[in-house]
Scaffold this motif. Structure first.
Motif, PDB file in Angstrom:
ATOM      1  N   HIS A 248       0.832  -1.311   0.404  1.00 55.82           N
ATOM      2  CA  HIS A 248       0.228  -0.148   0.525  1.00 55.82           C
ATOM      3  C   HIS A 248       1.309   1.082   0.153  1.00 55.82           C
ATOM      4  O   HIS A 248       1.973   1.124   0.188  1.00 55.82           O
ATOM      5  N   ASP A 249       0.345   2.409  -0.197  1.00 54.04           N
ATOM      6  CA  ASP A 249       1.205   3.634   0.333  1.00 54.04           C
ATOM      7  C   ASP A 249      -0.079   4.463   1.059  1.00 54.04           C
ATOM      8  O   ASP A 249      -1.583   4.291   1.178  1.00 54.04           O
ATOM      9  N   GLY A 250       0.860   5.964   0.972  1.00 54.57           N
ATOM     10  CA  GLY A 250      -0.213   6.701   1.199  1.00 54.57           C
ATOM     11  C   GLY A 250      -1.304   8.107   0.517  1.00 54.57           C
ATOM     12  O   GLY A 250      -2.120   8.639   0.580  1.00 54.57           O
ATOM     13  N   GLY A 251      -1.350   6.943  -0.685  1.00 48.13           N
ATOM     14  CA  GLY A 251      -2.761   7.259  -1.711  1.00 48.13           C
ATOM     15  C   GLY A 251      -2.464   8.727  -2.351  1.00 48.13           C
ATOM     16  O   GLY A 251      -1.065   9.239  -2.471  1.00 48.13           O
ATOM     17  N   CYS A 252      -3.368   8.912  -2.987  1.00 46.04           N
ATOM     18  CA  CYS A 252      -3.284  10.926  -3.498  1.00 46.04           C
ATOM     19  C   CYS A 252      -2.929  11.595  -2.878  1.00 46.04           C
ATOM     20  O   CYS A 252      -1.870  12.704  -3.199  1.00 46.04           O
ATOM     21  N   ASP A 253      -2.888  11.969  -1.342  1.00 46.93           N
ATOM     22  CA  ASP A 253      -2.727  12.382  -0.129  1.00 46.93           C
ATOM     23  C   ASP A 253      -1.341  12.458   0.661  1.00 46.93           C
ATOM     24  O   ASP A 253      -0.789  13.814   0.737  1.00 46.93           O
ATOM     25  N   GLY A 359       4.389   1.803  18.907  1.00 47.82           N
ATOM     26  CA  GLY A 359       3.418   2.050  19.406  1.00 47.82           C
ATOM     27  C   GLY A 359       1.419   1.561  18.149  1.00 47.82           C
ATOM     28  O   GLY A 359       2.140   2.200  17.602  1.00 47.82           O
ATOM     29  N   ASP A 360       0.485   1.411  18.525  1.00 46.56           N
ATOM     30  CA  ASP A 360      -0.576   1.074  17.736  1.00 46.56           C
ATOM     31  C   ASP A 360      -0.799   2.940  17.582  1.00 46.56           C
ATOM     32  O   ASP A 360      -1.398   3.975  18.063  1.00 46.56           O
ATOM     33  N   PRO A 361      -1.175   3.241  16.590  1.00 45.57           N
ATOM     34  CA  PRO A 361      -0.693   4.181  15.504  1.00 45.57           C
ATOM     35  C   PRO A 361      -2.375   4.576  15.967  1.00 45.57           C
ATOM     36  O   PRO A 361      -3.350   3.879  15.231  1.00 45.57           O
ATOM     37  N   TYR A 362      -1.926   6.063  14.943  1.00 52.47           N
ATOM     38  CA  TYR A 362      -3.480   6.658  15.195  1.00 52.47           C
ATOM     39  C   TYR A 362      -3.274   7.751  14.440  1.00 52.47           C
ATOM     40  O   TYR A 362      -3.032   8.568  14.092  1.00 52.47           O
ATOM     41  N   TRP A 363      -4.717   8.419  14.052  1.00 49.59           N
ATOM     42  CA  TRP A 363      -4.926   9.532  13.061  1.00 49.59           C
ATOM     43  C   TRP A 363      -5.210  10.279  13.668  1.00 49.59           C
ATOM     44  O   TRP A 363      -6.073  10.766  14.508  1.00 49.59           O
ATOM     45  N   LEU A 364      -4.548  11.862  13.571  1.00 51.53           N
ATOM     46  CA  LEU A 364      -4.644  13.047  13.977  1.00 51.53           C
ATOM     47  C   LEU A 364      -5.662  13.748  12.354  1.00 51.53           C
ATOM     48  O   LEU A 364      -5.267  13.704  11.448  1.00 51.53           O
ATOM     49  N   ARG A 365      -6.589  14.182  13.454  1.00 51.47           N
ATOM     50  CA  ARG A 365      -6.881  14.843  11.479  1.00 51.47           C
ATOM     51  C   ARG A 365      -8.023  16.324  12.315  1.00 51.47           C
ATOM     52  O   ARG A 365      -7.677  17.001  13.781  1.00 51.47           O
ATOM     53  N   ALA A 366      -8.292  17.545  10.773  1.00 55.81           N
ATOM     54  CA  ALA A 366      -7.871  18.843  11.015  1.00 55.81           C
ATOM     55  C   ALA A 366      -9.535  19.413  11.354  1.00 55.81           C
ATOM     56  O   ALA A 366     -10.202  18.214  11.363  1.00 55.81           O
ATOM     57  N   GLU A 367      -9.614  20.057  12.322  1.00 52.84           N
ATOM     58  CA  GLU A 367     -10.563  20.813  13.217  1.00 52.84           C
ATOM     59  C   GLU A 367     -11.017  21.868  11.861  1.00 52.84           C
ATOM     60  O   GLU A 367     -11.775  22.014  11.629  1.00 52.84           O
ATOM     61  N   MET A 420      -9.615  20.204   4.450  1.00 52.13           N
ATOM     62  CA  MET A 420     -10.896  20.336   4.622  1.00 52.13           C
ATOM     63  C   MET A 420     -10.883  19.731   6.418  1.00 52.13           C
ATOM     64  O   MET A 420     -10.847  18.610   6.778  1.00 52.13           O
ATOM     65  N   THR A 421     -12.008  20.444   7.286  1.00 54.90           N
ATOM     66  CA  THR A 421     -11.891  19.938   8.269  1.00 54.90           C
ATOM     67  C   THR A 421     -13.013  18.297   8.528  1.00 54.90           C
ATOM     68  O   THR A 421     -12.904  18.314   8.157  1.00 54.90           O
ATOM     69  N   GLY A 422     -11.822  17.723   9.702  1.00 56.16           N
ATOM     70  CA  GLY A 422     -12.408  15.566   9.341  1.00 56.16           C
ATOM     71  C   GLY A 422     -10.496  14.835   8.775  1.00 56.16           C
ATOM     72  O   GLY A 422     -10.505  13.827   8.719  1.00 56.16           O
ATOM     73  N   ASP A 423     -10.329  16.191   8.176  1.00 51.52           N
ATOM     74  CA  ASP A 423      -9.455  15.125   7.181  1.00 51.52           C
ATOM     75  C   ASP A 423      -8.216  14.724   7.239  1.00 51.52           C
ATOM     76  O   ASP A 423      -7.599  15.165   8.778  1.00 51.52           O
ATOM     77  N   TRP A 424      -7.573  13.584   7.016  1.00 51.14           N
ATOM     78  CA  TRP A 424      -6.675  13.179   8.185  1.00 51.14           C
ATOM     79  C   TRP A 424      -5.386  14.012   7.631  1.00 51.14           C
ATOM     80  O   TRP A 424      -4.450  14.209   7.002  1.00 51.14           O
ATOM     81  N   ILE A 425      -4.241  14.235   8.737  1.00 48.75           N
ATOM     82  CA  ILE A 425      -2.828  15.385   9.035  1.00 48.75           C
ATOM     83  C   ILE A 425      -1.678  13.889   8.563  1.00 48.75           C
ATOM     84  O   ILE A 425      -1.089  14.150   7.241  1.00 48.75           O
ATOM     85  N   CYS A 426      -1.810  13.302   9.571  1.00 49.03           N
ATOM     86  CA  CYS A 426      -1.021  12.896   9.998  1.00 49.03           C
ATOM     87  C   CYS A 426      -0.813  10.852  10.496  1.00 49.03           C
ATOM     88  O   CYS A 426      -2.789  11.281  11.234  1.00 49.03           O
TER      89      CYS A 426
END
Ligand SMILES: [Zn+2]
Length: 436
Positions: A248-253, A359-367, A420-426
């Motif tokens: 896999h990879d990070g896709g378009c973004d 550790g188990d990773p997680y997403w930070l999302r845009a406010e 936009m709001t809710g998009d994943w940042i990292c």
């Protein structure tokens, strides 16, 4: 790249379905074969629809295959088994190198209606269905069948259609393999999700059910078009394999760089997963994800393989923008190391790397929506409170500074200029001090 989604499939249900015969079974050998019972030497003239021009010159493989099957049937008994060089006579070593296996294979490898003779390769497009006006939907498959016994590898890429790096990696590695020197077999699906691929989209817009292929495995022979593609990969590759590597990879973004290893209550299986990750190497941080029974996050190729007891890793590498040749070279180097370590390719087994398990990773999302400016690169180790990037409005005024909440490694990072709001940042993985 895997991201949270609504699709959930129970593991027990998946295991049951993966053993169902394929819808096109009547056209050939498309049946899932349980581990240790690979069936070789079976004739099937029905399923070959297109072979690579380079293969046409060697004559109709299916007819050669039929002649061989008749010969084996005539010989019968021990002679037939010895002549067939059946892989299921070999000791199962699911997570060790298969170095030292000797002998010569004379039986073809049959899958998805294709017959691949020993020491040869077949490129084909397997029929899955048709579009509204009749255009065929096909699944590209590349089978390389060695002249010598060895493990079966299932290699996959582009489960998400906007993830292209793995396709380049498979082309580079497989294109350089001489099947005459290969041990065992490689079944590769360079574009698992062709409908999403043609749309440069994560999931297939033409699939009205909106199926995330990364939650679709083992698929369904009577489901959506995505389910049917998954089913073909499952029955034709995963269920036949001794190990699987899914790119896999990070896709378009996003740009990603990490390896996913699934945890399990089966210690041998986890050891097999870790063996693949260590063989792949390249200093990739490794994310150990909880068992599917804990997370409910099933439906991935690696999960489907692990459900069958087959070791597997998911390599998340590259993404966003043009495919980077340096990234492809890195992935190809890792895949070759795996193929050598598992005994498919000749050579001294590579020294396995010490895994950098995070550790188990997680997403930070845009406010806030706006312009995204990362302050770090992918693979960066960021201390708690440090800046990862900023979000500004279209006038350039900073709306938010995104900071790490724990010491972490940025295993995937947004590279697109806007969000936009809710998009994943990292995607960040906690990294205790001293681990990296
Ligand atoms: Zn993906």
């Amino acid at each position: 790249m895997d991201r949270p989604g609504p699709e959930r499939v129970g593991p027990a249900d998946r295991h049951r379905r993966c053993l169902q015969p394929h819808r096109l079974l009547e056209r050939g050998d498309r049946r899932a074969v349980p581990r240790g019972r690979r069936q070789l030497g079976r004739g099937d003239p029905g399923g070959v629809v297109l072979q690579d021009p380079g293969d046409r010159g060697r004559g109709p493989a299916v007819h050669q295959h039929l002649r061989r099957a008749l010969l084996l049937r005539a010989l019968g008994g021990l002679e037939g088994l010895l002549l067939a060089g059946r892989l299921d006579q070999l000791p199962a070593r699911p997570h060790q190198g298969d170095q030292g296996v000797t002998g010569t294979l004379v039986a073809s490898f049959d899958t998805l209606g294709l017959a691949c003779d020993p020491g040869t390769a077949v490129k084909a497009r397997v029929p899955i269905g048709t579009l509204h006006e009749g255009t065929p939907v096909t699944l590209p498959v590349h089978v390389l069948h060695g002249a010598h016994p060895g493990p079966v590898a299932c290699l996959t890429a582009s489960v998400h259609g906007d993830e292209r790096t793995g396709v380049f990696i498979l082309a580079e590695v497989l294109g350089a393999i001489d099947p005459a020197e290969l041990r065992g077999t490689i079944v590769a699906f360079p574009v698992v999700n062709p409908l999403a691929w043609m749309s440069d989209a994560r999931v297939a817009p033409l699939d009205a059910s909106g199926t995330n292929m990364n939650r679709a495995f083992p698929g369904r022979p009577d489901g959506s078009i995505s389910d049917r593609l998954a089913d073909a990969v499952q029955t034709g590759g995963i269920a036949r394999a001794d190990y699987c590597v899914d790119f896999h990879d990070g896709g378009c973004d996003c740009h990603a760089r990490f390896t996913i290893v699934h945890d399990s209550t089966d210690a041998d299986l986890v050891a097999g997963n870790r063996f693949l990750a260590a063989a792949y190497g390249n200093g990739m941080p490794v994310v150990l994800t909880p068992p599917v029974a804990t997370t409910g996050m099933g439906g991935m190729i690696t999960r489907a393989a692990n459900t069958l007891g087959t070791p597997a890793i998911c390599v998340e590498l590259g993404g966003h923008g043009p495919v980077d040749p340096a990234v492809v070279a890195e992935g190809a180097r890792g895949l070759r190391r795996v193929l050598v370590a598992r005994g498919n390719l000749p050579g001294d087994p590579p020294e396995p790397e010490v895994l950098q398990e995070l550790g188990d990773p997680y997403w930070l999302r845009a406010e806030d929506g706006g312009i995204w400016r990362p302050s770090v690169d992918v693979d960066a180790v960021v201390e708690a409170g440090d800046e990862i990037g900023t979000v500004a409005d279209v006038f350039g005024d900073v709306l938010a500074v995104v900071r790490a909440d724990v010491r972490c490694t940025v295993v995937s990072l947004r590279r697109s200029a806007t969000l936009m709001t809710g998009d994943w940042i990292c995607y960040i993985a906690p990294t205790p001090a001293g681990d990296r």
